[in-house]
Enzyme design. Structure first.
Site, PDB file in Angstrom:
ATOM      1  N   THR A   1      -4.037   6.362   0.854  1.00  0.00           N
ATOM      2  CA  THR A   1      -4.518   5.015   1.168  1.00  0.00           C
ATOM      3  C   THR A   1      -4.537   4.818   2.678  1.00  0.00           C
ATOM      4  O   THR A   1      -5.566   4.491   3.261  1.00  0.00           O
ATOM      5  CB  THR A   1      -3.628   3.952   0.505  1.00  0.00           C
ATOM      6  OG1 THR A   1      -3.558   4.208  -0.891  1.00  0.00           O
ATOM      7  CG2 THR A   1      -4.200   2.567   0.720  1.00  0.00           C
TER       8      THR A   1
ATOM      9  N   VAL B   1       0.827  -1.203   0.000  1.00  0.00           N
ATOM     10  CA  VAL B   1       0.000   0.000   0.000  1.00  0.00           C
ATOM     11  C   VAL B   1       0.861   1.252   0.000  1.00  0.00           C
ATOM     12  O   VAL B   1       1.901   1.326   0.668  1.00  0.00           O
ATOM     13  CB  VAL B   1      -0.972   0.032   1.206  1.00  0.00           C
ATOM     14  CG1 VAL B   1      -1.956  -1.116   1.140  1.00  0.00           C
ATOM     15  CG2 VAL B   1      -0.220   0.010   2.522  1.00  0.00           C
ATOM     16  N   ASP B   2       0.416   2.229  -0.770  1.00  0.00           N
ATOM     17  CA  ASP B   2       1.028   3.539  -0.751  1.00  0.00           C
ATOM     18  C   ASP B   2       0.524   4.267   0.490  1.00  0.00           C
ATOM     19  O   ASP B   2      -0.617   4.051   0.913  1.00  0.00           O
ATOM     20  CB  ASP B   2       0.622   4.295  -2.025  1.00  0.00           C
ATOM     21  CG  ASP B   2       1.420   5.563  -2.208  1.00  0.00           C
ATOM     22  OD1 ASP B   2       2.504   5.663  -1.615  1.00  0.00           O
ATOM     23  OD2 ASP B   2       0.952   6.463  -2.936  1.00  0.00           O
ATOM     24  N   LYS B   3       1.345   5.114   1.070  1.00  0.00           N
ATOM     25  CA  LYS B   3       0.929   5.817   2.289  1.00  0.00           C
ATOM     26  C   LYS B   3      -0.120   6.879   1.986  1.00  0.00           C
ATOM     27  O   LYS B   3      -1.220   6.868   2.538  1.00  0.00           O
ATOM     28  CB  LYS B   3       2.143   6.461   2.965  1.00  0.00           C
ATOM     29  CG  LYS B   3       1.795   7.269   4.217  1.00  0.00           C
ATOM     30  CD  LYS B   3       2.997   7.943   4.804  1.00  0.00           C
ATOM     31  CE  LYS B   3       3.439   9.112   3.947  1.00  0.00           C
ATOM     32  NZ  LYS B   3       2.481  10.244   3.951  1.00  0.00           N
TER      33      LYS B   3
ATOM     34  N   THR C   1      -1.383  -0.930  -4.520  1.00  0.00           N
ATOM     35  CA  THR C   1      -2.145   0.295  -4.720  1.00  0.00           C
ATOM     36  C   THR C   1      -1.235   1.357  -5.317  1.00  0.00           C
ATOM     37  O   THR C   1      -0.038   1.387  -5.047  1.00  0.00           O
ATOM     38  CB  THR C   1      -2.747   0.832  -3.403  1.00  0.00           C
ATOM     39  OG1 THR C   1      -1.682   1.286  -2.553  1.00  0.00           O
ATOM     40  CG2 THR C   1      -3.548  -0.242  -2.697  1.00  0.00           C
TER      41      THR C   1
END
Length: 813
Positions: free
Chosen positions: A320, A315-317, A558
């Protein structure tokens, strides 16, 4: 009439093009002109060619299953069995109609999804900027294109400098630099910069000849084809072995090879899982429609199936795990500059039309502090570049002096300022203090003249708070057996702070060393003990995804940017968040349309696991029923030296049960709480054992019929009796195949219960009244067969399924 040759537009200057198209650089088109041009040139799309429905229907009579049925018809006519020939012909047509209707239904579901997936464009109309679907663009529209956008039509640049990848259009592999008065083509991708353009040609008039279909819904082939091949192999092996036994037994009976051939063909046909791809398509189409209502758009029908097996999610920070609502938390000014001037200069190196979160944070802060942005004119602007990690602007103040402003990451701005090692260390200490508080640092620098020195004027701390649902979503994903890895370009301290707040357990690894991605030794221990990677460049995400896949993981990813697209394509489950670029969306298999990104990811996982279990049920039921039929018919042939059920009766049963099996696509299944994996050998072994058990029980019922009900006196009555035995065992086996626990642990869907009830009713009517070539038997015998098969299936076999079989549901998935 507007010119429709793009070569002519190349020769005209900007003023001539504006005049020719009747538009305005400052106002754009009016609503009246838009309507006029749309009536003349239509929508910005190419009309889709649809195949002939008649041709589609005729193709239903061509294929392995159809050929076998047609051969049975010919053989029945040669053997003077006209009634059998008529019945099989009716079944052939019925099968074609049902298959055709199912295909139309699935196609309608796909088209419904497709209509929700469109590319948007920033357009100037009636003096104000807005966002509209690209298909609504007309010649003369003023549009803004930037990094990551697909170019939706042929257009001429009015202002700005961009680089475009037009390999899909012209075949040029090198990126092409384009500036004012250049023409760029529909289907190209903006890889750097920003420009305002005027639309010249749309739809079929463009150089490319058609609008690029940015999001394609592909019917899954490779994955389900592999499952079909493996299931078909084992089924054909089972049928082949028993047919071999039957052929040898022919020497000891009065049955000729020609007489046995129709039934042999039916048994072979029953071994081919022809309905599995249809059932898979219907299940995934229905699942995709369900997801679209929950804010998840599916761009590849097989993606829910892939999501079911996903065990790692990268996951991107930003956007998200966080709210993606960046605001200014603190400002440090240096030298003679004030905090207000740092914000003012940062705002002048921003553009609100781009909807960039950092740009918007500076502009909002400047507005709140009532700073006078109108005292400057932005003469030049270079939007954020992921490679340079900064924006640049040239502004002119009231004294007509040019000021050159740079805004971006501290490392990038420090290079442009040519800071000494001591200066870098001094400022990095402040960056580190910001990071410890969870702040992202943006540096602002400027120079007063073109040949002057770029001076660092301040550091701005930005905060993007964790999403309110992120912690809950991560906890839910952990419950579903999915490991979360955070990948972020932010500094180590920021990544660590966010990971702790959202409960991603483990250490944060720094991805960069000396500007290069570290050669980590990717092991299960490294993945298990760490929470993710900090200081990751977008292009490094592809490497991380690939290395995880080499360990056998099914990876989700993501992303939102143009440089995320390789990783989104590489991942089995590529997920584009709500504000993603067109390129990211076209690379992804799932597109999130709501702000609560991480919680939205849970839905396709659950839907995918439901689809997996429905297909799992279908396979178990198909193999067990095929084993039941083949073992029962062939062994009875060996024992009694005659065929106790006709090919026509078998065909009728085959189509009646297939009708019910499609309803499994709607079933309320018990889905796995862990990632699913196909283990077909164990599944086939269990299903085959279940089929053998049912065959043994069916022989018990046949023995009662022969010895106590005297059904053996008339071979036609024996045919009806055998049909009912096989049919009702097959129907009740659905209830034990669909549920891994006790059969009553979950209630079947209404559609499935209705389909089964109709099937049972038809079977009773056909047997009782002697329709379709059957000789009638009494209702009491039918009720006895129903009671016998129900008791053994729902009590005995359900117990054996849970306690005795070596491979149970929990081990299969």
């Amino acid at each position: 009439m507007i010119e429709t040759d793009i070569k002519k537009y190349k020769k005209l200057d900007v003023t001539e093009v504006i005049s020719l198209l009747g538009t305005s650089i400052s106002i754009g088109l009016t609503d009246e002109l838009v309507e006029k041009y749309r009536k003349t040139y239509g929508y910005n799309e190419l009309p889709e060619k649809r195949p002939s429905l008649l041709l589609k229907f005729i193709k239903k009579f061509w294929g392995v299953t159809a050929w076998m049925l047609e051969l049975i018809i010919v053989l029945s006519l040669l053997l003077h069995r006209q009634l059998d020939a008529y019945i099989v012909t009716g079944l052939l047509v019925f099968n074609a109609v049902i298959s055709f209707m199912q295909e139309l239904s699935a196609q309608h579901a796909v088209e419904t999804l497709k209509s929700k997936l469109h590319v948007s464009s920033k357009v100037l109309r009636n003096g104000s900027w807005g966002v509209i679907p690209a298909r609504e663009l007309v010649p003369g529209d003023i549009v803004r294109i930037r990094l990551g956008d697909f170019i939706p039509a042929d257009m001429k640049i009015l202002a700005g400098d961009i680089e475009v990848d037009q390999s899909a259009v012209t075949g040029e592999s090198q990126e092409v630099e384009s500036t004012k008065s250049d023409v760029v083509y529909s289907g190209s991708i903006v890889v750097r910069g920003q420009a305002d353009c005027v639309i010249a040609l749309t739809g079929s008039n463009t150089f490319f000849g058609k609008t690029v279909h940015l999001v394609q819904l592909a019917t899954p082939k490779a994955h389900i084809d592999d499952i079909v091949k493996k299931v078909s192999f084992w089924l054909l092996l089972i049928v082949g072995i028993f047919l071999g036994i039957a052929v040898i037994s022919l020497k000891f009976t009065e049955v000729s090879f020609i007489e046995a051939l129709p039934l042999s063909l039916v048994l072979l046909m029953s071994a081919i899982p022809v309905a599995l791809p249809t059932m898979f398509t219907v299940s995934t189409a229905l699942g995709s429609l369900e997801l679209s209502k929950k804010g998840v758009l599916v761009t590849r029908l097989s993606s829910p199936d892939d999501a079911a097996s996903m065990d790692i999610l990268c996951v991107d920070k930003t956007g998200t795990l966080t709210e993606n609502k960046i605001s200014v938390a603190e400002v440090k000014a240096f030298g003679t500059y004030t905090k207000e001037e740092v914000i003012l200069y940062g705002a002048m190196a921003s553009q609100g039309a781009n909807q960039d979160s950092i740009d918007n944070a500076f502009l909002r802060e400047a507005k709140e502090k009532k700073l006078d942005l109108n005292s400057f004119i932005q003469a030049r602007f270079v939007p954020f570049d992921p490679k340079l990690r900064r924006t640049e602007a040239t502004v002119i103040n009231m004294k007509n002096e040019k000021i050159y402003i740079t805004k971006g990451s501290f490392q990038s701005v420090a290079k442009s300022c040519k800071l000494s090692t001591e200066e870098v260390k001094k400022y990095e200490s402040q960056v580190g203090l910001f990071a410890q508080s969870g702040f992202k640092t943006i540096a602002v620098a400027c120079k007063q003249r073109q040949d002057g020195k770029t001076v660092l004027i301040g550091l701005v701390a930005l905060i993007d708070n964790p999403s309110g649902s992120a912690k809950v979503a991560i906890s839910r994903l952990h419950q579903l057996g999915i490991k979360i890895l955070m990948l972020t370009g932010d500094a180590f301290e920021i990544a660590k702070n966010i990971a702790q707040k959202v409960s991603i357990k483990g250490e944060i690894l720094v991805a960069k060393a000396g500007g290069e991605f570290k050669k980590f030794d990717f092991t299960e221990e490294l993945i298990e003990n760490n929470a993710g990677f900090a200081e990751v460049y977008p292009e490094d995400k592809y490497t991380i995804v690939q290395r995880l896949q080499t360990l056998g993981h099914v990876v989700g990813m993501t992303g939102d940017g143009v440089n995320d697209s390789p990783a989104l394509k590489q991942a089995e489950v590529g997920i584009a968040v709500r504000n993603a670029t067109d390129v990211a969306k076209s690379s992804a298999s799932l597109i999130l349309t709501r702000g609560d990104s991480l919680m939205s990811i849970v839905e396709p996982i659950i839907v995918g696991r439901k689809i997996f279990q429905r297909i799992n049920t279908w396979i178990i039921n198909k193999i067990s029923r095929t084993t039941l039929k083949v073992v029962f018919i062939i062994i009875s042939f060996v024992l009694f030296k005659k065929i106790i059920i006709s090919a026509t009766a078998m065909l009728i049963m085959l189509f009646m049960t297939d009708f019910v099996k499609i309803s499994l696509a709607t079933d309320n299944v018990t889905w796995s709480q862990k990632p699913t994996k196909w283990k077909l050998k164990g599944l086939i072994a269990s299903a085959s054992l279940l089929g053998v058990m049912m065959a043994i029980e069916a022989f018990g019922l046949l023995a009662i019929g022969l010895n106590y009900l005297h059904i053996g006196i008339d071979s036609n009555i024996l045919n009806t009796f055998t049909f009912e035995i096989l049919f009702f065992f097959a129907i009740f086996s659905i209830f034990i195949a669909r549920e891994p626990g006790r059969f009553w642990d979950s209630i079947p869907s209404n559609a499935m219960l209705v389909a089964i009830a109709l099937d049972v009713l038809i079977a009773i009517v056909v047997s009782t009244f002697g329709l379709l070539g059957f000789k009638p038997i009494s209702v009491s015998i039918t009720l006895f067969i129903i009671a016998y098969s129900c008791i053994f299936s729902l009590l005995v076999n359900d117990f054996i399924k849970r306690k005795v079989f070596p491979v149970r549901y929990s081990e299969v998935v």
